[in-house]
Write an enzyme that holds these catalytic residues in place. Structure first.
Site, PDB file in Angstrom:
ATOM      1  N   HIS A  63       1.644  18.248  -3.659  1.00  0.00           N
ATOM      2  CA  HIS A  63       3.067  18.371  -3.370  1.00  0.00           C
ATOM      3  C   HIS A  63       3.893  18.045  -4.611  1.00  0.00           C
ATOM      4  O   HIS A  63       3.610  17.060  -5.298  1.00  0.00           O
ATOM      5  CB  HIS A  63       3.500  17.392  -2.265  1.00  0.00           C
ATOM      6  CG  HIS A  63       2.603  17.378  -1.072  1.00  0.00           C
ATOM      7  ND1 HIS A  63       2.154  16.211  -0.501  1.00  0.00           N
ATOM      8  CD2 HIS A  63       2.064  18.394  -0.349  1.00  0.00           C
ATOM      9  CE1 HIS A  63       1.384  16.502   0.542  1.00  0.00           C
ATOM     10  NE2 HIS A  63       1.309  17.813   0.646  1.00  0.00           N
ATOM     11  N   TYR A 126       4.175   4.769  -3.370  1.00  0.00           N
ATOM     12  CA  TYR A 126       5.080   5.686  -4.075  1.00  0.00           C
ATOM     13  C   TYR A 126       6.415   4.969  -4.300  1.00  0.00           C
ATOM     14  O   TYR A 126       7.052   4.544  -3.335  1.00  0.00           O
ATOM     15  CB  TYR A 126       5.388   6.929  -3.243  1.00  0.00           C
ATOM     16  CG  TYR A 126       4.230   7.736  -2.728  1.00  0.00           C
ATOM     17  CD1 TYR A 126       3.898   8.952  -3.314  1.00  0.00           C
ATOM     18  CD2 TYR A 126       3.491   7.313  -1.637  1.00  0.00           C
ATOM     19  CE1 TYR A 126       2.862   9.725  -2.826  1.00  0.00           C
ATOM     20  CE2 TYR A 126       2.451   8.074  -1.138  1.00  0.00           C
ATOM     21  CZ  TYR A 126       2.138   9.274  -1.739  1.00  0.00           C
ATOM     22  OH  TYR A 126       1.112  10.039  -1.246  1.00  0.00           O
TER      23      TYR A 126
END
Length: 463
Positions: A63, A126
């Site tokens: 992604h 993240y």
């Protein structure tokens, strides 16, 4: 800590210190000062996500999102794969790394991220510098595409994946994520036109396109896709700013817009380039080499005050350049063109001789802008004008007449007070600074040498 570059531009590997003892381990996963001292971008994180994976062989990705992210392993080990999905020469380039808690990876905007867990109960962190949004531009690619040839330790067919990831397109079907590009505000003015020519890939925004005094309209501009904002939009009708309507218009364009741009540039991690003026000083101070960047502001009229407020507002943007300039000359209506026309028409004007400064040609402002951006000069305020001996407006007019074939004595001197009395005719004229000379030491210190004003004037008149 150590930061290493990779074959994908902007993709960085961070080797972290993991301190371990009988209790377990500790690490600094994001330490702003240490990392920026190592040349790491100032990430400016706004959101923290953690993905926990129960089983070895879980595969997530590939992604790419329109923001930067610092990813790291909290527990376990992963095989990470990164694919450049940005438009450009490195499109399709692949970098892989095996990571445990001692390795973090900065994944820049538009680079696809994927990982495969190599242990059960692996957690993945993240740290991202923009909030997730459903209307943002996302790009994905099939992790098993032979064109990528990613050497997954566990075959993709045997991995635990979402149905959505299994349906990602092959590289041949992927539309690259557009690179962020500049945006020129006020693109139909003298400086705006010069900037638009120098930055041909920039979005050009004019007053006809967008009401830049409308906060909602400004916020609706494509900020996610913009890396540098070149703000050449300004209210410059110095005398009209002294009227009731002009006062409101000047503050809206010069101060309120600047504050909005600073907030939006900070939010979207843009570099804001803003163009200011010698009018922020009253002209009564300044050393032998002119006003310095850190001299206290002392604006006289409404226009000057609104521009000074804009300078202060722009300073709130994390990444900003304020280019403070004087006596701007470019493609359009300006003093030099007016004198050239008067010379051609046989007119003998009276021109003020008690205001002193230097001309600044728009191509010089553009060149300075390019230099600051390309060299990544320290952010802040820089005086920018052409160089050479300071002159009065009377001196400039005489030089234009001489180079236009007229006798320079056809230009007579007058004082600012006398000119104001003659031209005012009942209207209130704005006060002008008598000394507009800007000290150029700071811009020279970062490697930019301004061109002599008279040399630039000769070339301009030839054009």
């Amino acid at each position: 800590m150590r930061v290493d570059s990779t074959d994908i531009p902007g993709l960085l590997l961070v080797h972290l210190d993991v301190h371990e003892d009988a209790r377990g381990w500790f690490k600094e996963n994001w330490q702003r000062r240490k990392l920026t001292d190592l040349g790491f971008p100032d990430l400016g994180p706004v959101q923290h996500n953690v993905a926990h994976n129960h089983r070895r062989g879980t595969l997530r990705g590939v992604h790419a999102e329109p923001w930067d992210k610092l990813i790291s392993v909290v527990t376990g080990r992963v095989f990470g794969a990164y694919v450049d999905l940005r438009a450009g020469d490195s499109f399709g380039r692949v970098v892989t790394v095996e990571a445990d808690p001692s390795v973090a990876v900065l994944v820049p905007r538009g680079v696809g991220n994927a990982y495969q867990t190599l242990e059960d109960d692996t957690s993945y962190s993240y740290l991202v510098n923009d909030h997730w949004s459903p209307d943002a531009t996302y790009v994905a690619v099939d992790a098993a595409d032979p064109a990528l040839a990613i050497p997954w330790p566990i075959p993709v067919a045997d991995s635990v994946m979402s149905e959505k990831d299994r349906a990602n397109p092959r590289m041949a079907e992927v539309e690259p994520m557009p690179v962020r590009r500049p945006m020129v505000l006020g693109a139909n003015g003298q400086l705006g036109r010069a900037l638009a020519d120098a930055f041909p890939d920039a979005r050009q925004v004019t007053r006809d396109d967008v009401d830049l005094t409308d906060p909602a309209a400004v916020a609706a501009l494509p900020w996610r896709d913009t890396d540098v904002v070149l703000n050449a939009a300004a209210y410059t009708a110095v005398d009209a700013a002294e009227t009731a309507d002009g006062r409101r218009a000047a503050w809206a364009a010069n101060a309120s817009l600047s504050a909005a741009l600073a907030r939006l540039a900070r939010e979207h991690r843009c570099t804001l380039v803003h163009y200011s003026t010698d009018y922020v000083f009253d002209g009564t101070t300044g050393g032998p080499d002119g006003h310095t960047e850190d001299e206290p502001l002392s604006p006289l009229g409404v226009y000057a005050q609104s521009k000074a407020a804009g300078d202060l507002a722009v300073g709130m943007a994390r990444r900003h350049y304020v280019l403070r300039t004087s006596w701007v000359v470019g493609d359009g209506h300006n003093f030099v063109r007016t004198m050239q026309r008067l010379a051609a028409d046989g007119v003998s004007p009276a021109v003020v001789d008690d205001q002193v400064g230097r001309l600044t040609f728009t191509d010089e402002l553009v060149r300075a802008t390019r230099h600051l951006l390309d060299t990544e000069a320290p952010y802040g305020t820089y005086n920018v004008s052409n160089s050479g001996e300071p002159t009065s407006w009377h001196d400039v007019a005489r030089e234009v007449f001489r180079r236009s074939g007229r006798d320079e004595s056809d230009v007579s001197p007058t004082s600012t007070a006398a000119y104001g009395q003659e031209m005012g005719q009942g209207r209130q004229l704005a006060p002008r600074p008598s000394n507009s000379v800007l000290n150029l030491s700071k811009i020279r210190a970062v490697g930019f040498e301004p061109e002599d004003a008279m040399t630039a004037l000769e070339r301009y008149l030839r054009r």
